[in-house]
Design a protein around this motif. Sequence first.
Motif, PDB file in Angstrom:
ATOM      1  N   GLU A  83     -16.790  13.684   4.264  1.00 54.95           N
ATOM      2  CA  GLU A  83     -16.176  13.021   4.974  1.00 54.95           C
ATOM      3  C   GLU A  83     -17.222  12.539   5.603  1.00 54.95           C
ATOM      4  O   GLU A  83     -18.644  13.726   5.194  1.00 54.95           O
ATOM      5  CB  GLU A  83     -15.471  13.455   5.805  1.00 54.95           C
ATOM      6  CG  GLU A  83     -14.294  14.454   5.457  1.00 54.95           C
ATOM      7  CD  GLU A  83     -12.563  13.642   5.737  1.00 54.95           C
ATOM      8  OE1 GLU A  83     -13.323  12.239   6.072  1.00 54.95           O
ATOM      9  OE2 GLU A  83     -11.586  13.790   5.005  1.00 54.95           O
ATOM     10  N   ALA A  84     -17.659  11.633   6.310  1.00 56.59           N
ATOM     11  CA  ALA A  84     -18.877  10.662   6.982  1.00 56.59           C
ATOM     12  C   ALA A  84     -19.459  11.709   7.980  1.00 56.59           C
ATOM     13  O   ALA A  84     -20.379  11.598   8.089  1.00 56.59           O
ATOM     14  CB  ALA A  84     -18.380   9.379   7.571  1.00 56.59           C
ATOM     15  N   ASP A  85     -18.304  12.583   9.294  1.00 56.48           N
ATOM     16  CA  ASP A  85     -19.376  13.817   9.737  1.00 56.48           C
ATOM     17  C   ASP A  85     -19.948  14.746   8.952  1.00 56.48           C
ATOM     18  O   ASP A  85     -21.005  15.629   9.439  1.00 56.48           O
ATOM     19  CB  ASP A  85     -18.127  14.006  10.765  1.00 56.48           C
ATOM     20  CG  ASP A  85     -16.580  15.008  10.195  1.00 56.48           C
ATOM     21  OD1 ASP A  85     -16.560  13.984   9.024  1.00 56.48           O
ATOM     22  OD2 ASP A  85     -16.464  15.698  10.811  1.00 56.48           O
ATOM     23  N   VAL A  86     -19.574  15.291   7.770  1.00 54.80           N
ATOM     24  CA  VAL A  86     -20.211  16.355   6.653  1.00 54.80           C
ATOM     25  C   VAL A  86     -21.166  15.355   6.007  1.00 54.80           C
ATOM     26  O   VAL A  86     -22.473  16.668   6.436  1.00 54.80           O
ATOM     27  CB  VAL A  86     -19.227  16.575   5.730  1.00 54.80           C
ATOM     28  CG1 VAL A  86     -19.001  17.450   4.805  1.00 54.80           C
ATOM     29  CG2 VAL A  86     -17.900  17.427   6.813  1.00 54.80           C
ATOM     30  N   TYR A  87     -21.159  14.558   5.943  1.00 56.89           N
ATOM     31  CA  TYR A  87     -22.481  13.598   5.223  1.00 56.89           C
ATOM     32  C   TYR A  87     -23.204  14.076   5.753  1.00 56.89           C
ATOM     33  O   TYR A  87     -24.997  14.560   5.929  1.00 56.89           O
ATOM     34  CB  TYR A  87     -22.194  12.540   5.053  1.00 56.89           C
ATOM     35  CG  TYR A  87     -23.682  11.314   4.338  1.00 56.89           C
ATOM     36  CD1 TYR A  87     -24.029  11.927   3.344  1.00 56.89           C
ATOM     37  CD2 TYR A  87     -23.871  10.857   5.471  1.00 56.89           C
ATOM     38  CE1 TYR A  87     -25.766  11.479   3.192  1.00 56.89           C
ATOM     39  CE2 TYR A  87     -25.570  10.353   5.336  1.00 56.89           C
ATOM     40  CZ  TYR A  87     -25.832  10.646   3.879  1.00 56.89           C
ATOM     41  OH  TYR A  87     -26.877   9.403   3.883  1.00 56.89           O
ATOM     42  N   GLU A  88     -23.372  13.596   7.931  1.00 58.99           N
ATOM     43  CA  GLU A  88     -23.935  14.011   8.988  1.00 58.99           C
ATOM     44  C   GLU A  88     -24.454  15.187   8.950  1.00 58.99           C
ATOM     45  O   GLU A  88     -26.291  15.341   9.175  1.00 58.99           O
ATOM     46  CB  GLU A  88     -23.266  13.069  10.034  1.00 58.99           C
ATOM     47  CG  GLU A  88     -22.846  11.691  10.075  1.00 58.99           C
ATOM     48  CD  GLU A  88     -24.146  10.719   9.803  1.00 58.99           C
ATOM     49  OE1 GLU A  88     -25.425  10.627  10.256  1.00 58.99           O
ATOM     50  OE2 GLU A  88     -23.847   9.351   9.459  1.00 58.99           O
ATOM     51  N   ARG A  89     -24.055  16.004   8.604  1.00 55.87           N
ATOM     52  CA  ARG A  89     -24.024  17.217   9.065  1.00 55.87           C
ATOM     53  C   ARG A  89     -25.534  17.718   7.444  1.00 55.87           C
ATOM     54  O   ARG A  89     -26.197  19.069   7.965  1.00 55.87           O
ATOM     55  CB  ARG A  89     -22.675  18.609   8.566  1.00 55.87           C
ATOM     56  CG  ARG A  89     -22.838  18.618  10.505  1.00 55.87           C
ATOM     57  CD  ARG A  89     -21.605  19.777  10.740  1.00 55.87           C
ATOM     58  NE  ARG A  89     -20.439  20.041   9.649  1.00 55.87           N
ATOM     59  CZ  ARG A  89     -19.727  19.901   9.568  1.00 55.87           C
ATOM     60  NH1 ARG A  89     -18.377  19.139  10.397  1.00 55.87           N
ATOM     61  NH2 ARG A  89     -18.657  20.532   8.259  1.00 55.87           N
ATOM     62  N   MET A  90     -25.009  17.543   6.512  1.00 56.33           N
ATOM     63  CA  MET A  90     -26.113  17.655   5.171  1.00 56.33           C
ATOM     64  C   MET A  90     -27.034  17.726   5.474  1.00 56.33           C
ATOM     65  O   MET A  90     -27.958  18.342   5.331  1.00 56.33           O
ATOM     66  CB  MET A  90     -24.570  17.018   4.314  1.00 56.33           C
ATOM     67  CG  MET A  90     -23.701  17.821   3.408  1.00 56.33           C
ATOM     68  SD  MET A  90     -23.043  16.891   1.943  1.00 56.33           S
ATOM     69  CE  MET A  90     -22.403  18.616   1.513  1.00 56.33           C
TER      70      MET A  90
END
Length: 161
Positions: free
Chosen positions: A11-18
């Motif tokens: 998900e886009a928010d998971v990408y941001e956290r990564m």
Amino acid sequence: MGIEFVMRRVEADVYERMTAEGFLDDFKKEERGVGETWDVLARILAHGFIESPHTHALAILGGSAVPGVEKARARILSPAEVVAASGLLNVFIDKVIERRHEQVDFTGAQGAGADGAPVISVDDCVRAFRRLRKFYAKAAIHGEGMVLLFAEAPSSTEEAR
């Protein structure tokens, strides 16, 4: 021992956290269907020029490195890079994969013999390509990023132990 390729949609928010915090093992879907064909398929998509990640091989060789991943190499593509990679994959048809499978020099590739000929069949490459294209298309539609994992795969003799 070979290297196996695994793709994970995030998900886009998971990408941001990564990208902010490092590698997280949080993903939406996983695709293992490209598996051991990845190196041969990347060379086919890049028409032999795998040194440039801006080719059609972006879907396998692109993205940014993810630090802190042990016993595997990982790369991550942003949602925008996933859209770009999906678009590049959509211009390919099976016949191009088949023709390049016959033409490209695979010397040094995982899945190739010492003579530079692929030991991975053209049918396996076409099947893997279709899975790769479909997986990217779905991620692009949903605005997701992608994690690419390159992990050591045990050989058949090691599995027997």
